[in-house]
Design an enzyme around this catalytic site. Structure first.
Site, short mmCIF file in Angstrom:
data_model
loop_
_atom_site.label_atom_id
_atom_site.label_comp_id
_atom_site.label_asym_id
_atom_site.label_seq_id
_atom_site.Cartn_x
_atom_site.Cartn_y
_atom_site.Cartn_z
N ARG A 1 37.70 30.00 20.28
CA ARG A 1 38.66 30.97 20.72
C ARG A 1 39.66 30.71 21.94
NH1 ARG A 1 33.90 33.99 23.05
NH2 ARG A 1 33.95 35.04 21.02
N ASN B 1 34.36 50.09 43.76
CA ASN B 1 33.95 51.18 44.54
C ASN B 1 35.29 51.89 44.84
OD1 ASN B 1 35.05 49.17 46.54
ND2 ASN B 1 33.32 48.85 47.36
N ARG C 1 37.02 51.57 47.82
CA ARG C 1 37.95 50.65 48.62
C ARG C 1 38.55 49.53 47.57
NH1 ARG C 1 35.96 46.66 53.53
NH2 ARG C 1 38.11 45.69 53.74
N ARG D 1 48.54 47.41 41.32
CA ARG D 1 48.77 47.23 39.85
C ARG D 1 49.32 48.63 39.31
NH1 ARG D 1 48.96 42.29 40.00
NH2 ARG D 1 46.78 41.15 40.27
#
Length: 218
Positions: free
Chosen positions: A136, A152, A154, A163
């Protein structure tokens, strides 16, 4: 071929008269002239949809130039063909095309050729006894994958900060915005200020590289 004569405005497809016996057996509205057969307007669009609706864009015998000519002539048809090609990529190659490529019929045709070559060589490697995890390596970056991750609060804030910004790559930005919408349903007060940094700052920390939604920082 596309008919471009002044007496046939709009979207028309022309065929040689020799094909009349074949075309007469179809459900498309065929118009005869002295030199050619015509399918016009919506019937012409339906004919093109019929031809390209289930096409294998990698191996079928068809003219790319003719397909591009049809798409350049009609914006609605172009959008439909783009959607058909993206579904084809998803179903045959388990891949996706980046936003900039998915907006261009010509670019998608080139992209499909690359995907098809990678898939064929991947299968050849598997048949040669190479393990899948090694074979692959030849697959393109656009190949889809499935993952599970744990974050979590944070870490989520940091992820959204990086993002959700318009400068992030398209697919990861779309994922971040979908994730942000989900966590806001669960804990709206906790994630009230999460997202792109400009949303809570009121200005863009990217300076001259900003998207224009907020003024740059001084």
């Amino acid at each position: 071929m596309l008919s471009e004569s002044p007496d046939n405005p709009g979207f028309s497809i022309a065929f040689p008269l020799e094909l009349e016996s074949i075309l007469r057996d179809t459900h498309f509205n065929i118009i005869s002239s002295d030199t050619k057969l015509l399918i016009k307007n919506e019937s012409a669009l339906n004919f093109v949809r019929y031809i390209y609706g289930n096409l294998d864009f990698a191996v079928s015998l068809y003219s790319e130039d003719k397909l591009l000519g049809f798409c350049n002539k009609n914006a609605q048809l172009n959008e439909e063909i783009l959607s058909i090609m993206q579904n084809f990529i998803d179903q045959k190659y388990y891949a996706m095309a980046p936003e900039s490529i998915s907006k261009s019929t010509k670019a998608l045709l080139t992209y499909i050729k690359g995907l098809d070559a990678c898939k064929k060589h991947y299968i050849d490697l598997i048949r040669a006894g190479i393990d899948q995890e090694d074979a692959r390596y030849i697959l393109p970056l656009g190949t889809q994958t499935r993952l599970v991750m744990t974050m979590n609060v944070r870490s989520l804030y940091n992820f959204f900060n990086l993002r959700c910004c318009e400068r992030a790559q398209t697919e990861i930005r779309q994922l971040a915005n979908l994730m942000l919408a989900e966590v806001k349903k669960i804990a709206p007060s906790l994630f009230e200020k999460a997202g792109a940094p400009c949303e809570k700052l009121g200005y863009c920390p990217e300076g001259d590289f900003g998207c224009g939604k907020y003024p740059p920082s001084k």
